[in-house]
Design an enzyme around this catalytic site. Structure first.
Site, PDB file in Angstrom:
ATOM      1  N   ARG A   1      -8.483  -0.228   5.268  1.00 28.17           N
ATOM      2  CA  ARG A   1      -7.603   0.825   4.430  1.00 28.17           C
ATOM      3  C   ARG A   1      -6.240   0.174   3.822  1.00 28.17           C
ATOM      4  NH1 ARG A   1      -6.553   5.981   7.645  1.00 28.17           N
ATOM      5  NH2 ARG A   1      -5.346   6.353   5.593  1.00 28.17           N
TER       6      ARG A   1
ATOM      7  N   LYS B   1       0.853  -1.121  -0.026  1.00 28.57           N
ATOM      8  CA  LYS B   1      -0.220  -0.089   0.129  1.00 28.57           C
ATOM      9  C   LYS B   1       1.000   1.352   0.061  1.00 28.57           C
ATOM     10  CE  LYS B   1      -1.724   1.524   4.267  1.00 28.57           C
ATOM     11  NZ  LYS B   1      -1.345   3.096   4.521  1.00 28.57           N
ATOM     12  N   ASN B   2       1.883   1.265   0.745  1.00 29.24           N
ATOM     13  CA  ASN B   2       2.601   2.589   1.077  1.00 29.24           C
ATOM     14  C   ASN B   2       3.744   2.644  -0.071  1.00 29.24           C
ATOM     15  OD1 ASN B   2       1.141   2.955   3.151  1.00 29.24           O
ATOM     16  ND2 ASN B   2       2.732   2.473   4.660  1.00 29.24           N
TER      17      ASN B   2
ATOM     18  N   ARG C   1      -4.206  10.875   4.615  1.00 33.81           N
ATOM     19  CA  ARG C   1      -3.452  11.939   4.352  1.00 33.81           C
ATOM     20  C   ARG C   1      -2.214  11.705   3.445  1.00 33.81           C
ATOM     21  NH1 ARG C   1      -1.970  14.230   9.359  1.00 33.81           N
ATOM     22  NH2 ARG C   1       0.141  14.290   8.399  1.00 33.81           N
TER      23      ARG C   1
ATOM     24  N   ARG D   1       1.314  14.527  13.506  1.00 37.22           N
ATOM     25  CA  ARG D   1       1.654  14.395  12.058  1.00 37.22           C
ATOM     26  C   ARG D   1       1.996  15.724  11.537  1.00 37.22           C
ATOM     27  NH1 ARG D   1      -0.700   8.939   9.832  1.00 37.22           N
ATOM     28  NH2 ARG D   1       1.079   9.150   8.754  1.00 37.22           N
TER      29      ARG D   1
ATOM     30  N   ASP E   1       5.286   0.508  11.933  1.00 40.39           N
ATOM     31  CA  ASP E   1       4.080  -0.007  11.606  1.00 40.39           C
ATOM     32  C   ASP E   1       3.958  -1.526  11.987  1.00 40.39           C
ATOM     33  OD1 ASP E   1       3.478   2.440  10.299  1.00 40.39           O
ATOM     34  OD2 ASP E   1       3.925   1.912   8.347  1.00 40.39           O
TER      35      ASP E   1
ATOM     36  N   CYS F   1      -3.757  12.913  13.998  1.00 39.72           N
ATOM     37  CA  CYS F   1      -4.434  11.703  13.821  1.00 39.72           C
ATOM     38  C   CYS F   1      -4.208  10.789  15.084  1.00 39.72           C
ATOM     39  CB  CYS F   1      -4.498  10.811  12.598  1.00 39.72           C
ATOM     40  SG  CYS F   1      -3.032   9.855  12.405  1.00 39.72           S
TER      41      CYS F   1
HETATM   42  C1  EPZ Z   1       4.796   7.182   6.326  1.00 42.64           C
HETATM   43  O1  EPZ Z   1       3.755   8.240   6.907  1.00 42.64           O
HETATM   44  C2  EPZ Z   1       3.704   5.860   6.439  1.00 42.64           C
HETATM   45  N1  EPZ Z   1       2.470   6.123   5.749  1.00 42.64           N
HETATM   46  C3  EPZ Z   1       3.403   5.403   7.865  1.00 42.64           C
HETATM   47  O2  EPZ Z   1       2.385   4.307   7.747  1.00 42.64           O
HETATM   48  C4  EPZ Z   1       4.474   5.215   8.640  1.00 42.64           C
HETATM   49  O3  EPZ Z   1       4.030   4.985  10.005  1.00 42.64           O
HETATM   50  C5  EPZ Z   1       5.512   6.423   8.516  1.00 42.64           C
HETATM   51  O4  EPZ Z   1       5.703   6.618   7.258  1.00 42.64           O
HETATM   52  C6  EPZ Z   1       6.801   6.238   9.416  1.00 42.64           C
HETATM   53  O5  EPZ Z   1       7.498   4.881   8.812  1.00 42.64           O
HETATM   54  C7  EPZ Z   1       2.524   6.289   4.428  1.00 42.64           C
HETATM   55  O6  EPZ Z   1       3.592   5.659   3.788  1.00 42.64           O
HETATM   56  C8  EPZ Z   1       1.385   6.579   3.684  1.00 42.64           C
HETATM   57  P1  EPZ Z   1       6.922  10.573   8.255  1.00 42.64           P
HETATM   58  P2  EPZ Z   1       4.531   9.704   7.040  1.00 42.64           P
HETATM   59  O7  EPZ Z   1       6.713  11.783   7.457  1.00 42.64           O
HETATM   60  O8  EPZ Z   1       5.225   9.861   5.628  1.00 42.64           O
HETATM   61  C9  EPZ Z   1       8.031  13.548  11.479  1.00 42.64           C
HETATM   62  C10 EPZ Z   1       0.669   2.992   8.011  1.00 42.64           C
HETATM   63  O9  EPZ Z   1       0.096   2.322   8.941  1.00 42.64           O
HETATM   64  N2  EPZ Z   1       7.559  14.588  10.596  1.00 42.64           N
HETATM   65  O10 EPZ Z   1       7.931   9.615   7.756  1.00 42.64           O
HETATM   66  O11 EPZ Z   1       3.224  10.404   7.262  1.00 42.64           O
HETATM   67  C11 EPZ Z   1       6.719  12.849  11.968  1.00 42.64           C
HETATM   68  O12 EPZ Z   1       5.877  13.305  12.817  1.00 42.64           O
HETATM   69  C12 EPZ Z   1       1.009   4.365   8.133  1.00 42.64           C
HETATM   70  O13 EPZ Z   1       0.607   2.495   6.831  1.00 42.64           O
HETATM   71  C13 EPZ Z   1       7.725  15.870  11.181  1.00 42.64           C
HETATM   72  O14 EPZ Z   1       8.412  16.281  12.007  1.00 42.64           O
HETATM   73  O15 EPZ Z   1       5.562   9.628   8.150  1.00 42.64           O
HETATM   74  C14 EPZ Z   1       7.220  11.428  12.534  1.00 42.64           C
HETATM   75  O16 EPZ Z   1       7.366  11.485  13.916  1.00 42.64           O
HETATM   76  C15 EPZ Z   1       0.587   5.233   9.635  1.00 42.64           C
HETATM   77  N3  EPZ Z   1       7.651  16.796   9.986  1.00 42.64           N
HETATM   78  C16 EPZ Z   1       8.405  11.156  11.577  1.00 42.64           C
HETATM   79  O17 EPZ Z   1       8.650  12.540  10.929  1.00 42.64           O
HETATM   80  C17 EPZ Z   1       7.196  16.492   8.638  1.00 42.64           C
HETATM   81  O18 EPZ Z   1       6.837  17.363   7.992  1.00 42.64           O
HETATM   82  C18 EPZ Z   1       8.159  10.206  10.496  1.00 42.64           C
HETATM   83  O19 EPZ Z   1       7.180  10.631   9.686  1.00 42.64           O
HETATM   84  C19 EPZ Z   1       7.000  15.072   8.511  1.00 42.64           C
HETATM   85  C20 EPZ Z   1       7.052  14.177   9.356  1.00 42.64           C
END
Ligand code: EPZ
Length: 419
Positions: free
Chosen positions: A399, A22-23, A92, A121, A307, A116
């Protein structure tokens, strides 16, 4: 409202085929908009998030049609740049339209995703990235409005307080393919899903070096063409079935699972006492014998994935001794703890640590899923709980897990979807 009923006590045995990721599919779908000709994406899972992204693509003027796990995307009509609130609030990852719209149309208007169930996020890194490429970003009425007459390559440091960001790397990568000159992303995400996007973009004609490392170098302004591409297997689905085999002390062969993406999960399961064998057929997981507690640190790839945090917790909840799980990515990703405790687990949370005291048995109960992976963890717990576990709010599950109850049932689980 639909629920999933699991009656515990069955040992899982047999073969399961792992679906496409999915991701990985979600960013590849938006990246298909960067080309001037159609693409066909293979191995696409039938999931609600994929349908939502197809709706995003339609809203932007392109077509996206899923048939037999093949997704046909024609970007010909891609001429709108707004991803509305109704879609972003549902998923998202709709924010990936920011990078694609900026690259092709020079303008993007995307509803601001809120927080969320798993955390705040933020999207500051996405915005910082596109601003450094020359986009002017304003936020008004709940929308991000980004505009650039010309994107220009730049060196962008993309780590936040929790390390690299998958989503920000995806957005900046897409925008950088259209930027004049060279873009360097420092502290890029190295997750396999980002590598898959890099491979997709390269096959479309983009010049990108460093996929899978923390430093991506992109030479922009190449004309991209649509291609046929097959996305990687879903490593979170694979990990979930590995835990299912382990927790039921079963013997399951995961076909199409990519062992190279699973090293942290395989290593952790082996530490606990589970047999994990890799072969050309896939990954075989054999449970049984005595299990040992283990501490788990959640980290960006190649660390143990967030995850899979809830799922490994379900297993450790029934392993004698004390295990500590430390979540470093999502500050609020422990909602499943309260539901697992309602099933008899003994888990205490201390800030980012969950202290799991293994219990001899869990008992089935009605439970509420708080997010996608929490839903999976509750089903895993239900597989070994005495009596019936009734998982509610399973729209989260739909999802991200393709036919999970059919797949588990084929392995011998007593599981069904009820209305
Ligand atoms: C992706 O989310 C995945 N979603 C998430 O999977 C997964 O948990 C996450 O990466 C971490 O591996 C998809 O691929 C659709 P990040 P994403 O930006 O891209 C911080 C699932 O269950 N951050 O890598 O939204 C954030 O708060 C989902 O399939 C900032 O500080 O995650 C977090 O602590 C849930 N500023 C860390 O970085 C930003 O602008 C990693 O988030 C962006 C993120």
């Amino acid at each position: 409202m639909q629920k999933i009923s699991v009656k515990g006590g069955k040992t899982l045995k047999g073969t399961v085929e792992i679906s496409g990721s999915k991701n990985a599919t979600l960013p590849v779908m938006t990246a298909a908009l960067l080309a001037e000709s159609p693409s066909v994406i293979h191995n696409v899972p039938y999931l609600n998030d994929i349908k939502t992204m197809a709706q995003v693509l339609h809203t932007l003027g392109s077509t996206a049609c899923l048939e037999d796990h093949r997704l046909h995307i024609d970007p010909k009509g891609f001429n709108k740049f707004e991803a509305p609130y109704e879609l972003v609030k549902t998923m998202r990852a709709s924010i990936y339209s920011l990078g694609a719209c900026l690259a092709r149309l020079g303008e993007a208007k995307v509803s601001l995703p809120g927080g969320c169930a798993i955390g705040a996020r933020p999207i500051d890194l996405h915005l910082k990235g596109v601003e450094q490429l020359g986009a002017k970003v304003t936020i008004e009425h709940g929308y991000i409005h980004a505009k650039a007459t010309k994107l220009k390559g730049s060196t962008i440091y993309l780590a936040g307080p929790h390390g690299p960001s998958v989503g920000a790397t995806v957005n900046v990568l897409m925008a950088a393919t259209a930027a004049e000159g060279t873009t360097v992303i420092e502290s890029a995400s190295t997750e396999p899903e980002v590598v898959d996007l890099v491979n997709f973009l390269k096959a479309m004609g983009a010049h990108i070096e460093g996929g899978g490392t923390a430093r991506l170098v992109i030479e922009g302004q190449k004309t991209l063409k649509g291609i046929d591409y097959s996305v990687i297997p879903d490593r979170v689905e694979a990990g979930t079935f590995m835990v299912a085999a382990a927790i039921t002390r079963g013997d399951v062969l995961l076909k199409k699972a990519e062992a190279a993406h699973m090293t942290a999960v395989s290593d952790k399961l082996r530490q606990i006492g589970v047999t994990v064998e890799e072969s050309t057929e896939g990954i075989r997981v054999k449970g049984g014998g005595s299990y040992k507690p283990s501490d788990v640190w959640i980290l960006p790839y190649p660390g143990f994935p967030t995850d899979m945090q809830a799922q490994i917790m379900a297993l450790l909840a029934v392993v004698p001794g004390v295990s500590v799980i430390t979540e470093t990515i999502w500050e609020n990703r422990f909602m499943h703890v309260f539901e697992l405790n309602r099933m008899g687990a003994e888990i205490n949370i201390d800030r980012s640590h969950a202290v799991v005291k293994g219990v001899p048995k869990l008992t089935g109960a009605p439970v509420m899923a708080s997010d996608l992976r929490a839903s999976a963890a509750l089903i895993l717990a239900g597989l070994v709980a005495e009596g019936e576990t009734l998982v509610q709010r399973i729209y989260h599950l739909d999802r991200g897990y393709e036919k999970i109850e059919q797949k588990l049932s084929a392995l011998g689980a007593d599981i069904q979807r009820t209305n």
